[in-house]
Design a protein around this motif. Sequence first.
Motif, PDB file in Angstrom:
ATOM      1  N   THR A  82       0.843  -1.213   0.000  1.00  0.00           N
ATOM      2  CA  THR A  82       0.000   0.000   0.000  1.00  0.00           C
ATOM      3  C   THR A  82       0.869   1.252   0.000  1.00  0.00           C
ATOM      4  O   THR A  82       1.810   1.371   0.797  1.00  0.00           O
ATOM      5  CB  THR A  82      -0.927   0.035   1.231  1.00  0.00           C
ATOM      6  N   VAL A  83       0.537   2.167  -0.897  1.00  0.00           N
ATOM      7  CA  VAL A  83       1.194   3.473  -0.952  1.00  0.00           C
ATOM      8  C   VAL A  83       0.299   4.481  -0.216  1.00  0.00           C
ATOM      9  O   VAL A  83      -0.866   4.664  -0.572  1.00  0.00           O
ATOM     10  CB  VAL A  83       1.412   3.945  -2.400  1.00  0.00           C
ATOM     11  N   THR A  84       0.845   5.078   0.831  1.00  0.00           N
ATOM     12  CA  THR A  84       0.092   6.080   1.593  1.00  0.00           C
ATOM     13  C   THR A  84       0.504   7.466   1.119  1.00  0.00           C
ATOM     14  O   THR A  84       1.689   7.818   1.140  1.00  0.00           O
ATOM     15  CB  THR A  84       0.375   5.944   3.097  1.00  0.00           C
ATOM     16  N   ILE A  85      -0.489   8.246   0.695  1.00  0.00           N
ATOM     17  CA  ILE A  85      -0.229   9.584   0.153  1.00  0.00           C
ATOM     18  C   ILE A  85      -0.958  10.611   1.019  1.00  0.00           C
ATOM     19  O   ILE A  85      -2.176  10.534   1.207  1.00  0.00           O
ATOM     20  CB  ILE A  85      -0.719   9.703  -1.309  1.00  0.00           C
ATOM     21  N   GLN A 104      -6.107   4.414  -8.818  1.00  0.00           N
ATOM     22  CA  GLN A 104      -6.678   5.434  -7.939  1.00  0.00           C
ATOM     23  C   GLN A 104      -6.252   5.196  -6.494  1.00  0.00           C
ATOM     24  O   GLN A 104      -6.122   4.048  -6.056  1.00  0.00           O
ATOM     25  CB  GLN A 104      -8.217   5.401  -7.998  1.00  0.00           C
ATOM     26  N   ALA A 105      -6.014   6.292  -5.775  1.00  0.00           N
ATOM     27  CA  ALA A 105      -5.786   6.223  -4.335  1.00  0.00           C
ATOM     28  C   ALA A 105      -7.082   6.666  -3.657  1.00  0.00           C
ATOM     29  O   ALA A 105      -7.651   7.705  -4.009  1.00  0.00           O
ATOM     30  CB  ALA A 105      -4.637   7.127  -3.928  1.00  0.00           C
ATOM     31  N   LEU A 106      -7.561   5.884  -2.706  1.00  0.00           N
ATOM     32  CA  LEU A 106      -8.836   6.145  -2.051  1.00  0.00           C
ATOM     33  C   LEU A 106      -8.648   6.925  -0.760  1.00  0.00           C
ATOM     34  O   LEU A 106      -7.666   6.728  -0.036  1.00  0.00           O
ATOM     35  CB  LEU A 106      -9.551   4.818  -1.762  1.00  0.00           C
ATOM     36  N   TYR A 107      -9.610   7.790  -0.470  1.00  0.00           N
ATOM     37  CA  TYR A 107      -9.559   8.580   0.762  1.00  0.00           C
ATOM     38  C   TYR A 107      -9.608   7.651   1.971  1.00  0.00           C
ATOM     39  O   TYR A 107     -10.444   6.748   2.050  1.00  0.00           O
ATOM     40  CB  TYR A 107     -10.732   9.560   0.805  1.00  0.00           C
ATOM     41  N   ASP A 108      -8.702   7.888   2.922  1.00  0.00           N
ATOM     42  CA  ASP A 108      -8.626   7.026   4.102  1.00  0.00           C
ATOM     43  C   ASP A 108      -9.055   7.758   5.369  1.00  0.00           C
ATOM     44  O   ASP A 108      -9.880   7.262   6.134  1.00  0.00           O
ATOM     45  CB  ASP A 108      -7.195   6.511   4.260  1.00  0.00           C
ATOM     46  N   PHE A 121      -4.681   9.505   1.789  1.00  0.00           N
ATOM     47  CA  PHE A 121      -5.215   8.590   0.773  1.00  0.00           C
ATOM     48  C   PHE A 121      -4.334   7.345   0.729  1.00  0.00           C
ATOM     49  O   PHE A 121      -3.137   7.421   1.032  1.00  0.00           O
ATOM     50  CB  PHE A 121      -5.224   9.264  -0.608  1.00  0.00           C
ATOM     51  N   LYS A 122      -4.931   6.212   0.319  1.00  0.00           N
ATOM     52  CA  LYS A 122      -4.150   4.976   0.205  1.00  0.00           C
ATOM     53  C   LYS A 122      -4.420   4.293  -1.131  1.00  0.00           C
ATOM     54  O   LYS A 122      -5.560   4.226  -1.588  1.00  0.00           O
ATOM     55  CB  LYS A 122      -4.487   4.027   1.363  1.00  0.00           C
ATOM     56  N   TYR A 123      -3.306   3.805  -1.723  1.00  0.00           N
ATOM     57  CA  TYR A 123      -3.377   3.090  -2.990  1.00  0.00           C
ATOM     58  C   TYR A 123      -2.816   1.690  -2.778  1.00  0.00           C
ATOM     59  O   TYR A 123      -1.644   1.526  -2.449  1.00  0.00           O
ATOM     60  CB  TYR A 123      -2.580   3.838  -4.060  1.00  0.00           C
ATOM     61  N   ALA A 124      -3.690   0.702  -2.941  1.00  0.00           N
ATOM     62  CA  ALA A 124      -3.266  -0.698  -2.812  1.00  0.00           C
ATOM     63  C   ALA A 124      -2.827  -1.199  -4.180  1.00  0.00           C
ATOM     64  O   ALA A 124      -3.636  -1.261  -5.122  1.00  0.00           O
ATOM     65  CB  ALA A 124      -4.401  -1.541  -2.261  1.00  0.00           C
ATOM     66  N   VAL A 125      -1.556  -1.534  -4.307  1.00  0.00           N
ATOM     67  CA  VAL A 125      -1.010  -1.994  -5.587  1.00  0.00           C
ATOM     68  C   VAL A 125      -1.600  -3.364  -5.921  1.00  0.00           C
ATOM     69  O   VAL A 125      -1.587  -4.287  -5.093  1.00  0.00           O
ATOM     70  CB  VAL A 125       0.528  -2.082  -5.542  1.00  0.00           C
ATOM     71  N   GLN A 126      -2.142  -3.471  -7.125  1.00  0.00           N
ATOM     72  CA  GLN A 126      -2.759  -4.718  -7.586  1.00  0.00           C
ATOM     73  C   GLN A 126      -1.892  -5.380  -8.652  1.00  0.00           C
ATOM     74  O   GLN A 126      -1.142  -4.708  -9.375  1.00  0.00           O
ATOM     75  CB  GLN A 126      -4.151  -4.417  -8.181  1.00  0.00           C
ATOM     76  N   ALA A 127      -2.003  -6.697  -8.727  1.00  0.00           N
ATOM     77  CA  ALA A 127      -1.298  -7.423  -9.782  1.00  0.00           C
ATOM     78  C   ALA A 127      -1.783  -6.919 -11.139  1.00  0.00           C
ATOM     79  O   ALA A 127      -2.985  -6.773 -11.364  1.00  0.00           O
ATOM     80  CB  ALA A 127      -1.564  -8.925  -9.656  1.00  0.00           C
ATOM     81  N   GLY A 128      -0.885  -6.602 -12.021  1.00  0.00           N
ATOM     82  CA  GLY A 128      -1.233  -6.100 -13.341  1.00  0.00           C
ATOM     83  C   GLY A 128      -1.243  -4.595 -13.443  1.00  0.00           C
ATOM     84  O   GLY A 128      -1.400  -4.066 -14.549  1.00  0.00           O
ATOM     85  N   ASP A 129      -1.112  -3.868 -12.299  1.00  0.00           N
ATOM     86  CA  ASP A 129      -1.035  -2.414 -12.378  1.00  0.00           C
ATOM     87  C   ASP A 129       0.193  -2.018 -13.183  1.00  0.00           C
ATOM     88  O   ASP A 129       1.260  -2.640 -13.080  1.00  0.00           O
ATOM     89  CB  ASP A 129      -0.936  -1.791 -10.975  1.00  0.00           C
ATOM     90  N   PHE A 130       0.029  -0.993 -14.004  1.00  0.00           N
ATOM     91  CA  PHE A 130       1.142  -0.544 -14.836  1.00  0.00           C
ATOM     92  C   PHE A 130       2.296  -0.072 -13.954  1.00  0.00           C
ATOM     93  O   PHE A 130       2.093   0.560 -12.913  1.00  0.00           O
ATOM     94  CB  PHE A 130       0.694   0.600 -15.761  1.00  0.00           C
TER      95      PHE A 130
END
Length: 285
Positions: free
Chosen positions: A211-214, A240-244, A254-263
């Motif tokens: 997870t990337v925390t922004i 997208q990073a979602l409001y946390d 905001f947090k962005y959970a890296v998913q398999a296949g993300d560029f």
Amino acid sequence: MNFHEPVTGMSAAALSVGGGTKGAFTQVSESMYTLEVKPIDGGSAVSSSLTISGGMIKDSVGNANLVQSVSRAWDETAPEIVSMSAANGPYTTDNEVAISVKFSESVTVSAGTPILALDNGGVATYVSGSGSDTLVFKYTVVAGDSATDLDVLALVENGAKLTDTAGNVALVTVFQGVNNLAKSADVVIDGVAPSVISMSAADGIYTSGQTVTIDVRLSEAVSVDTANGSPILGLSNGAQALYDSQLSADTLRFKYAVQAGDFDDTDLEVLALSENGAVIADAAG
């Protein structure tokens, strides 16, 4: 003096004045006459009287007049601004601020539209009150306007005439700490929308499942209403990073959970902050 029919014999000699002195006598028509009455030097008289002597004025068939008198108070005191008022509270873009200017007596506004010069560079325009002791001006907040305690610097006649019933011209000087707006009201103007001033995240290489925390810092304190949606950050890799949460008054997380296949992205960037149905607003709304 306006008679209901033409008359003869009307002259300054037919008139006597008390509490003043005779000035210019003028025949306007066969039935209308004017006499200028001047106050006694030193202003010792509080009123003046005018008497038309009986039997001196006649109509076309010879009917003579009766004695007639009228009395009027002298008024040489100009109206002046006593105070100003407005509803307290923050005002934001497109809000109207109604500013009431109270005079020491009733005033009439004629021949133009007076304005109030405000200390934030704005202008309040006269809208109502002629014939009373309180004139109302309105100022509409535009984007970019601001003031921590709005004040009136001056009442500008702007071609208008402000007079009392006796014709005395109003004194419109605004004295700070005496009759100005800020003395009696606490009007905050906030037409400046909050803006993003910085974003931060921990450096590193993130892989699927991490997870990337922004953290997004804004220019002022805000509230976040998520009743109808939640803010998002649009990222440069299409994700997208979602409001946390709200970390502090001016910082959102905001947090962005890296998913398999993300560029892949060698330097992830935020392209946009979208409210996405939420409302992010400062204290003024």
